[in-house]
Write an enzyme that holds these catalytic residues in place. Structure first.
Site, PDB file in Angstrom:
ATOM      1  N   TYR A   1       0.828  -1.217   0.000  1.00 43.85           N
ATOM      2  CA  TYR A   1       0.000   0.000   0.000  1.00 43.85           C
ATOM      3  C   TYR A   1       0.857   1.259   0.000  1.00 43.85           C
ATOM      4  O   TYR A   1       0.453   2.293  -0.546  1.00 43.85           O
ATOM      5  CB  TYR A   1      -1.007  -0.023   1.160  1.00 43.85           C
ATOM      6  CG  TYR A   1      -2.232  -0.800   0.735  1.00 43.85           C
ATOM      7  CD1 TYR A   1      -3.193  -0.209  -0.079  1.00 43.85           C
ATOM      8  CD2 TYR A   1      -2.382  -2.138   1.066  1.00 43.85           C
ATOM      9  CE1 TYR A   1      -4.280  -0.919  -0.530  1.00 43.85           C
ATOM     10  CE2 TYR A   1      -3.479  -2.862   0.619  1.00 43.85           C
ATOM     11  CZ  TYR A   1      -4.427  -2.246  -0.180  1.00 43.85           C
ATOM     12  OH  TYR A   1      -5.493  -2.952  -0.648  1.00 43.85           O
TER      13      TYR A   1
ATOM     14  N   ALA B   1     -14.262   9.244 -20.505  1.00 49.45           N
ATOM     15  CA  ALA B   1     -14.845  10.156 -19.512  1.00 49.45           C
ATOM     16  C   ALA B   1     -14.233  11.556 -19.614  1.00 49.45           C
ATOM     17  O   ALA B   1     -14.938  12.557 -19.490  1.00 49.45           O
ATOM     18  CB  ALA B   1     -14.644   9.588 -18.110  1.00 49.45           C
TER      19      ALA B   1
ATOM     20  N   HIS C   1     -15.464   2.797  -1.338  1.00 52.24           N
ATOM     21  CA  HIS C   1     -14.395   1.834  -1.038  1.00 52.24           C
ATOM     22  C   HIS C   1     -13.274   2.464  -0.224  1.00 52.24           C
ATOM     23  O   HIS C   1     -12.169   1.929  -0.163  1.00 52.24           O
ATOM     24  CB  HIS C   1     -13.850   1.224  -2.336  1.00 52.24           C
ATOM     25  CG  HIS C   1     -14.881   0.411  -3.071  1.00 52.24           C
ATOM     26  ND1 HIS C   1     -14.715  -0.042  -4.355  1.00 52.24           N
ATOM     27  CD2 HIS C   1     -16.101  -0.028  -2.674  1.00 52.24           C
ATOM     28  CE1 HIS C   1     -15.793  -0.719  -4.721  1.00 52.24           C
ATOM     29  NE2 HIS C   1     -16.658  -0.716  -3.723  1.00 52.24           N
TER      30      HIS C   1
ATOM     31  N   GLY D   1     -17.587   5.330 -16.222  1.00 49.40           N
ATOM     32  CA  GLY D   1     -16.311   4.614 -16.135  1.00 49.40           C
ATOM     33  C   GLY D   1     -16.301   3.485 -15.119  1.00 49.40           C
ATOM     34  O   GLY D   1     -15.287   3.239 -14.473  1.00 49.40           O
TER      35      GLY D   1
ATOM     36  N   ASN E   1     -19.282   5.287 -20.815  1.00 50.83           N
ATOM     37  CA  ASN E   1     -18.191   4.309 -20.769  1.00 50.83           C
ATOM     38  C   ASN E   1     -17.542   4.245 -22.141  1.00 50.83           C
ATOM     39  O   ASN E   1     -18.163   4.560 -23.155  1.00 50.83           O
ATOM     40  CB  ASN E   1     -18.759   2.927 -20.385  1.00 50.83           C
ATOM     41  CG  ASN E   1     -17.711   2.004 -19.800  1.00 50.83           C
ATOM     42  OD1 ASN E   1     -16.694   1.720 -20.415  1.00 50.83           O
ATOM     43  ND2 ASN E   1     -17.945   1.547 -18.581  1.00 50.83           N
TER      44      ASN E   1
ATOM     45  N   GLN F   1     -16.258   4.751  -6.489  1.00 48.47           N
ATOM     46  CA  GLN F   1     -15.707   3.469  -6.053  1.00 48.47           C
ATOM     47  C   GLN F   1     -14.182   3.542  -6.020  1.00 48.47           C
ATOM     48  O   GLN F   1     -13.521   2.575  -5.658  1.00 48.47           O
ATOM     49  CB  GLN F   1     -16.119   2.355  -7.024  1.00 48.47           C
ATOM     50  CG  GLN F   1     -17.619   2.189  -7.152  1.00 48.47           C
ATOM     51  CD  GLN F   1     -17.972   1.292  -8.320  1.00 48.47           C
ATOM     52  OE1 GLN F   1     -18.083   0.085  -8.184  1.00 48.47           O
ATOM     53  NE2 GLN F   1     -18.128   1.881  -9.488  1.00 48.47           N
ATOM     54  N   ASN F   2     -13.633   4.682  -6.445  1.00 45.14           N
ATOM     55  CA  ASN F   2     -12.172   4.812  -6.516  1.00 45.14           C
ATOM     56  C   ASN F   2     -11.606   5.207  -5.161  1.00 45.14           C
ATOM     57  O   ASN F   2     -12.215   5.989  -4.432  1.00 45.14           O
ATOM     58  CB  ASN F   2     -11.789   5.861  -7.559  1.00 45.14           C
ATOM     59  CG  ASN F   2     -12.299   5.495  -8.939  1.00 45.14           C
ATOM     60  OD1 ASN F   2     -12.573   4.319  -9.203  1.00 45.14           O
ATOM     61  ND2 ASN F   2     -12.448   6.465  -9.814  1.00 45.14           N
ATOM     62  N   VAL F   3     -10.426   4.690  -4.871  1.00 48.16           N
ATOM     63  CA  VAL F   3      -9.783   4.986  -3.581  1.00 48.16           C
ATOM     64  C   VAL F   3      -8.628   5.977  -3.746  1.00 48.16           C
ATOM     65  O   VAL F   3      -7.880   6.217  -2.812  1.00 48.16           O
ATOM     66  CB  VAL F   3      -9.262   3.686  -2.901  1.00 48.16           C
ATOM     67  CG1 VAL F   3     -10.404   2.742  -2.585  1.00 48.16           C
ATOM     68  CG2 VAL F   3      -8.199   2.991  -3.748  1.00 48.16           C
TER      69      VAL F   3
ATOM     70  N   ARG G   1       1.506   1.772  -3.562  1.00 46.38           N
ATOM     71  CA  ARG G   1       0.297   2.283  -4.247  1.00 46.38           C
ATOM     72  C   ARG G   1       0.048   3.753  -3.873  1.00 46.38           C
ATOM     73  O   ARG G   1      -0.382   4.552  -4.707  1.00 46.38           O
ATOM     74  CB  ARG G   1      -0.934   1.451  -3.899  1.00 46.38           C
ATOM     75  CG  ARG G   1      -0.862   0.108  -4.528  1.00 46.38           C
ATOM     76  CD  ARG G   1      -2.150  -0.635  -4.759  1.00 46.38           C
ATOM     77  NE  ARG G   1      -3.325   0.019  -5.312  1.00 46.38           N
ATOM     78  CZ  ARG G   1      -3.597   0.141  -6.589  1.00 46.38           C
ATOM     79  NH1 ARG G   1      -2.726  -0.259  -7.508  1.00 46.38           N
ATOM     80  NH2 ARG G   1      -4.727   0.670  -6.991  1.00 46.38           N
TER      81      ARG G   1
END
Ligand code: APR
Length: 249
Positions: free
Chosen positions: A70, A234, A121, A189, A215, A103-105, A73
């Site tokens: 992580y 997008a 998320h 997306g 999309n 939903q993106n972190v 990341r």
């Protein structure tokens, strides 16, 4: 607005809406170069599967490995910049009430200036402790092991949802409220496979509220006549759609 929708039809809908709810997925960050989980499993990390790294069991078993993954990341995400799609969504707040569910972190919506996005998320830019969820900052320099919480001494972990964990209940509650109270819903997306993205567009359309999927490709997504679609990237479609809806901006 079933089937393929023209950008002008979509712009008219947006112009007459008071509240729009926008759900975003990995496709919105693709043009920023954010590596997907699977793409990032190369080099030293190629021996791992996502379930070796992104589960509570993995963190209990090998906290150092999961932490270092992580950490890598976190660096990768910080090196990326918000793209035209993130900026367009943030700027839309000047024209109408926007509920943003992501939903993106990667935190890119916040970095683009979106106000209080609902992060289903979680967010990789934040840490919390495993015992009580006390929030914490990333350390200024890399460490071998996860640091301890200043308050309770338990280990710190990224504030993201791992496989096998439930979605944060507050975010989920806000997401459902946002989808109940909108007069246009955009899903941008995302492959719409993981819940609740998989069922939210249906629920909204069945209430008679227009839904538009944006999309690159509609492969694997069959929505039927109630739900419209706009094909394209997008970062191109959103700025163009918003410009046509609010040309006076
Ligand atoms: N513009 C628009 N759409 C795009 C673009 C782009 N530039 N690039 C890719 N896409 C689309 C793809 O066609 C695909 O439908 O984005 C979608 C990305 O799908 P996924 O990678 O499955 O991402 P997402 O739907 O966000 O996944 C949901 O599942 O794996 C978990 O935790 C992960 O949060 C993620 C969740």
């Amino acid at each position: 607005m079933g089937g393929h929708t023209s950008i002008d039809e979509a712009a008219l809908r947006l112009r007459s809406a008071k509240t729009v709810t926008i759900l975003t997925g990995a496709g919105v960050s693709a043009e920023s170069g954010v590596p997907t989980f699977r793409d990032a499993l190369h080099g030293l990390w190629s021996q791992f599967r996502p379930e070796d790294l992104a589960t509570p069991e993995a963190f209990r078993r090998q906290p150092d490995v999961v932490w270092q993954w992580y950490q890598a990341r976190h660096h990768a995400v910080l090196a990326c910049l918000p793209n035209a799609a993130h900026h367009a969504v943030a700027a839309l707040e000047r024209h109408l009430s926007v509920n943003l569910i992501t939903q993106n972190v990667d935190g890119l919506h916040r970095r683009a200036g979106s106000n209080d996005p609902i992060e289903l998320h979680g967010n990789l830019l934040r840490l919390r402790c495993v015992a009580h969820g006390h929030p914490a900052e990333w350390p200024a320099t890399d460490t071998e092991l996860p640091p301890a919480c200043d308050i309770c001494g338990s280990l710190l972990r990224p504030d993201v949802v791992w496989f096998g964990e439930g979605l944060p209940s507050d975010a989920l509650r806000r997401a459902y409220r946002a989808t109940e109270r909108c007069d246009l819903f955009l899903s941008v997306g995302t492959s719409n496979i993981v819940e609740p993205a998989a069922s939210l567009p249906w629920a909204v359309a069945q209430r008679g509220t227009p839904v538009l999927i944006i999309n690159l490709s509609m492969e694997g997504q069959e929505w039927g006549p109630l739900i419209g679609s706009l094909l394209g990237a997008a970062g191109e479609v959103l700025p163009e759609l918003f410009r046509r809806a609010f040309p006076e901006q």
